[in-house]
Scaffold this motif. Structure first.
Motif, PDB file in Angstrom:
ATOM      1  N   GLN A  51       1.986   4.269  -2.741  1.00  0.00           N
ATOM      2  CA  GLN A  51       3.117   3.456  -2.293  1.00  0.00           C
ATOM      3  C   GLN A  51       4.352   4.297  -1.966  1.00  0.00           C
ATOM      4  O   GLN A  51       5.408   3.745  -1.661  1.00  0.00           O
ATOM      5  N   TRP A  52       4.211   5.603  -2.028  1.00  0.00           N
ATOM      6  CA  TRP A  52       5.361   6.464  -1.774  1.00  0.00           C
ATOM      7  C   TRP A  52       5.420   6.821  -0.294  1.00  0.00           C
ATOM      8  O   TRP A  52       5.140   7.934   0.124  1.00  0.00           O
ATOM      9  N   GLY A  53       5.774   5.854   0.501  1.00  0.00           N
ATOM     10  CA  GLY A  53       5.903   6.043   1.931  1.00  0.00           C
ATOM     11  C   GLY A  53       7.024   5.163   2.463  1.00  0.00           C
ATOM     12  O   GLY A  53       7.654   4.437   1.685  1.00  0.00           O
ATOM     13  N   PRO A  54       7.219   5.157   3.797  1.00  0.00           N
ATOM     14  CA  PRO A  54       6.422   5.815   4.818  1.00  0.00           C
ATOM     15  C   PRO A  54       6.626   7.342   4.808  1.00  0.00           C
ATOM     16  O   PRO A  54       7.529   7.807   4.129  1.00  0.00           O
ATOM     17  N   PRO A  55       5.765   8.050   5.584  1.00  0.00           N
ATOM     18  CA  PRO A  55       4.758   7.526   6.522  1.00  0.00           C
ATOM     19  C   PRO A  55       3.414   7.224   5.862  1.00  0.00           C
ATOM     20  O   PRO A  55       3.078   7.794   4.824  1.00  0.00           O
ATOM     21  N   TYR A  56       2.683   6.326   6.522  1.00  0.00           N
ATOM     22  CA  TYR A  56       1.321   5.964   6.139  1.00  0.00           C
ATOM     23  C   TYR A  56       0.385   6.161   7.334  1.00  0.00           C
ATOM     24  O   TYR A  56       0.827   6.159   8.487  1.00  0.00           O
ATOM     25  N   VAL A  57      -0.902   6.277   7.033  1.00  0.00           N
ATOM     26  CA  VAL A  57      -1.914   6.262   8.088  1.00  0.00           C
ATOM     27  C   VAL A  57      -2.169   4.814   8.473  1.00  0.00           C
ATOM     28  O   VAL A  57      -2.307   3.943   7.602  1.00  0.00           O
ATOM     29  N   ALA A  58      -2.233   4.550   9.761  1.00  0.00           N
ATOM     30  CA  ALA A  58      -2.551   3.212  10.257  1.00  0.00           C
ATOM     31  C   ALA A  58      -3.983   3.203  10.776  1.00  0.00           C
ATOM     32  O   ALA A  58      -4.508   4.227  11.235  1.00  0.00           O
ATOM     33  N   ASP A  59      -4.628   2.039  10.704  1.00  0.00           N
ATOM     34  CA  ASP A  59      -5.987   1.929  11.232  1.00  0.00           C
ATOM     35  C   ASP A  59      -5.952   1.695  12.738  1.00  0.00           C
ATOM     36  O   ASP A  59      -4.876   1.714  13.363  1.00  0.00           O
ATOM     37  N   ALA A  60      -7.109   1.462  13.331  1.00  0.00           N
ATOM     38  CA  ALA A  60      -7.199   1.322  14.792  1.00  0.00           C
ATOM     39  C   ALA A  60      -6.382   0.139  15.297  1.00  0.00           C
ATOM     40  O   ALA A  60      -5.934   0.134  16.451  1.00  0.00           O
ATOM     41  N   GLU A  61      -6.187  -0.877  14.445  1.00  0.00           N
ATOM     42  CA  GLU A  61      -5.406  -2.054  14.853  1.00  0.00           C
ATOM     43  C   GLU A  61      -3.917  -1.892  14.564  1.00  0.00           C
ATOM     44  O   GLU A  61      -3.129  -2.805  14.816  1.00  0.00           O
ATOM     45  N   GLY A  62      -3.551  -0.746  14.009  1.00  0.00           N
ATOM     46  CA  GLY A  62      -2.144  -0.510  13.710  1.00  0.00           C
ATOM     47  C   GLY A  62      -1.704  -1.000  12.350  1.00  0.00           C
ATOM     48  O   GLY A  62      -0.509  -0.964  12.028  1.00  0.00           O
ATOM     49  N   ASN A  63      -2.648  -1.462  11.526  1.00  0.00           N
ATOM     50  CA  ASN A  63      -2.299  -1.947  10.199  1.00  0.00           C
ATOM     51  C   ASN A  63      -2.134  -0.776   9.233  1.00  0.00           C
ATOM     52  O   ASN A  63      -2.883   0.195   9.285  1.00  0.00           O
ATOM     53  N   ARG A  64      -1.181  -0.903   8.341  1.00  0.00           N
ATOM     54  CA  ARG A  64      -0.912   0.157   7.374  1.00  0.00           C
ATOM     55  C   ARG A  64      -2.018   0.228   6.330  1.00  0.00           C
ATOM     56  O   ARG A  64      -2.415  -0.776   5.754  1.00  0.00           O
ATOM     57  N   SER A  65      -2.526   1.422   6.082  1.00  0.00           N
ATOM     58  CA  SER A  65      -3.502   1.623   5.010  1.00  0.00           C
ATOM     59  C   SER A  65      -2.758   2.003   3.736  1.00  0.00           C
ATOM     60  O   SER A  65      -1.527   2.061   3.711  1.00  0.00           O
ATOM     61  N   ASP A  66      -3.509   2.282   2.669  1.00  0.00           N
ATOM     62  CA  ASP A  66      -2.862   2.749   1.438  1.00  0.00           C
ATOM     63  C   ASP A  66      -2.856   4.271   1.367  1.00  0.00           C
ATOM     64  O   ASP A  66      -2.612   4.854   0.304  1.00  0.00           O
ATOM     65  N   LEU A  67      -3.092   4.931   2.494  1.00  0.00           N
ATOM     66  CA  LEU A  67      -3.045   6.386   2.553  1.00  0.00           C
ATOM     67  C   LEU A  67      -1.654   6.832   3.007  1.00  0.00           C
ATOM     68  O   LEU A  67      -1.384   7.004   4.193  1.00  0.00           O
ATOM     69  N   SER A  68      -0.749   6.966   2.039  1.00  0.00           N
ATOM     70  CA  SER A  68       0.557   7.548   2.365  1.00  0.00           C
ATOM     71  C   SER A  68       0.393   9.050   2.571  1.00  0.00           C
ATOM     72  O   SER A  68      -0.551   9.670   2.061  1.00  0.00           O
ATOM     73  N   ALA A  69       1.319   9.644   3.305  1.00  0.00           N
ATOM     74  CA  ALA A  69       1.272  11.093   3.492  1.00  0.00           C
ATOM     75  C   ALA A  69       1.378  11.803   2.146  1.00  0.00           C
ATOM     76  O   ALA A  69       0.700  12.809   1.910  1.00  0.00           O
TER      77      ALA A  69
END
Length: 394
Positions: A51-69
């Motif tokens: 939860q320490w973001g942004p930035p986060y990785v987004a999926d193909a639809e542009g939705n935020r994943s739980d993979l923060s940088a």
């Protein structure tokens, strides 16, 4: 060599740590070939840094994943399993996983796992060969052992902030969580030493590692300067406590780092700036003299360097074999041929999509590091791990 090979191939790590110090350690072990299972709390949504973001990785639809940088910086080459250790079922699963593991690493408060029967004393009764690494703010002993520990607090308590920043400014933290990162490095060294002992004797042991202890350890020369002289070091900005000139200087169009380590280098530097006489001036002819007359010397050097552009300073001093280098922003860093040649930026395919990560700096000629698993989304491997006969199998 097969992609799954590495110097730690076959070593199994159960990772109960979170945030940065422990994960830095286990990512390093994973890069070296160890199989790492990361346990995450389903009640909190996993490692805090998700939860320490942004930035986060987004999926193909542009939705935020739980993979923060932030999370991705220390969690590749791991499987993620969601287990609630507060439940009897979760405790039983941790004990089962520990029975398959060579190493367990955790960063709960001292005594925090005892109520679950997951502390070293409890687990070692049935698993005498287990290498158990405990990371905490102040260690398992001492008057501060019960206090929580965070990187910034360790930097403050351990003294490095008193050395960092402008001489007339406030104490300043390092720009990244360096206490956590260095603690993770010490943890990896300690774990490998304990693993060596285990392999020779069959005996496991507990490693007690504190953020503050590791930060005090890397005070290095400034710490020993104080212990030797009794004088409390002061902030010098970018200046070096024992070498002059050795700091950042402004040029006409940027900044350079000048690192003059001996008197012959100083003479060649003075030749470049058109002040050859400085090398024979008794105030500046030797490093101890330059140290004593730092301000007077800088009053001459600063305007001289500001009259040249950065590229000229670097090229001219490099040709004279005087140590010099640029101060780069991160876009410049990751655009350099050197970073590319050393593979310090890597790309991996994560569940949401492609991610860019920082490479491992270790270059082993026979058993190089490998990048086998991108940072996992929360609980990605839970179904495969729970109840598996060989949970650490890649």
């Amino acid at each position: 060599m097969a992609a799954s090979d590495g110097p730690l191939k076959g070593v199994k790590v159960l990772d109960l740590s979170r945030i940065l110090a422990g994960p830095t350690c286990t990512q390093l072990l994973g890069d070296l070939g160890a199989s790492v299972i990361k346990v995450e709390n389903p009640a909190s949504g996993g490692d805090d840094t998700r939860q320490w973001g942004p930035p986060y990785v987004a999926d193909a639809e542009g939705n935020r994943s739980d993979l923060s940088a932030y999370y991705m910086s220390a969690n590749r080459n791991k499987k993620s399993v969601a287990i609630d250790i507060a439940t009897p079922e979760g405790q039983a699963e941790i004990k089962r996983l520990a029975s398959h593991a060579d190493i367990l690493i955790e960063n709960f408060k001292p005594g925090g796992l005892a109520k679950y029967g997951l502390d070293y004393n409890s687990l070692s009764q049935d698993l005498p060969g287990l290498v158990y690494c405990s990371i905490s703010g102040y260690g398992q002993t001492g008057p501060n052992s019960s206090k929580p520990g965070y990187d910034l607090m360790a930097q403050g308590y351990g003294g490095v902030m008193s050395l960092t920043g402008d001489p007339d400014g406030a104490p300043m933290k390092v720009g990244v969580g360096i206490s956590d990162v260095m603690c993770g490095m010490y943890a990896a060294v300690g774990i490998l030493a304990a693993l060596r002992h285990r392999d020779m004797t069959g005996e496991g042991q507990q490693i007690d590692l504190a953020l503050v202890d590791s930060q005090v350890a890397w005070l290095i020369n400034e710490g020993v300067n104080y212990l030797t002289s009794g004088n409390v070091p002061q902030r010098r900005g970018n200046g070096h406590p024992n070498i002059v000139p050795y700091e950042v200087y402004k040029t006409a169009d940027g900044h350079v780092i000048l690192a003059v380590g001996n008197d012959s280098q100083f003479r060649r530097f003075c030749d470049f700036i058109g002040h050859s006489d400085l090398a024979d001036d008794p105030r500046f002819a030797t490093n101890p003299a330059r140290l004593e007359h730092r301000d007077a010397l800088n009053a001459i050097l600063r305007p001289a360097l500001r009259s040249h552009n950065m590229d000229t300073v670097i090229s001219e001093l490099e040709s004279r074999k005087v140590p010099v280098g640029p101060v780069q922003t991160l876009d410049q860093v990751f655009d350099t041929d050197q970073v590319d040649a050393r593979e310090m930026q890597i790309t991996m395919q994560a569940q949401p999509g492609e991610v860019n990560l920082i490479g491992n700096p270790l270059k082993l000629s026979r058993t190089p590091v490998t990048y086998r698993r991108a940072p996992p989304v929360f609980g990605a491997d839970t179904d495969d791990i729970l109840g598996a006969e060989n949970p650490f199998e890649d």
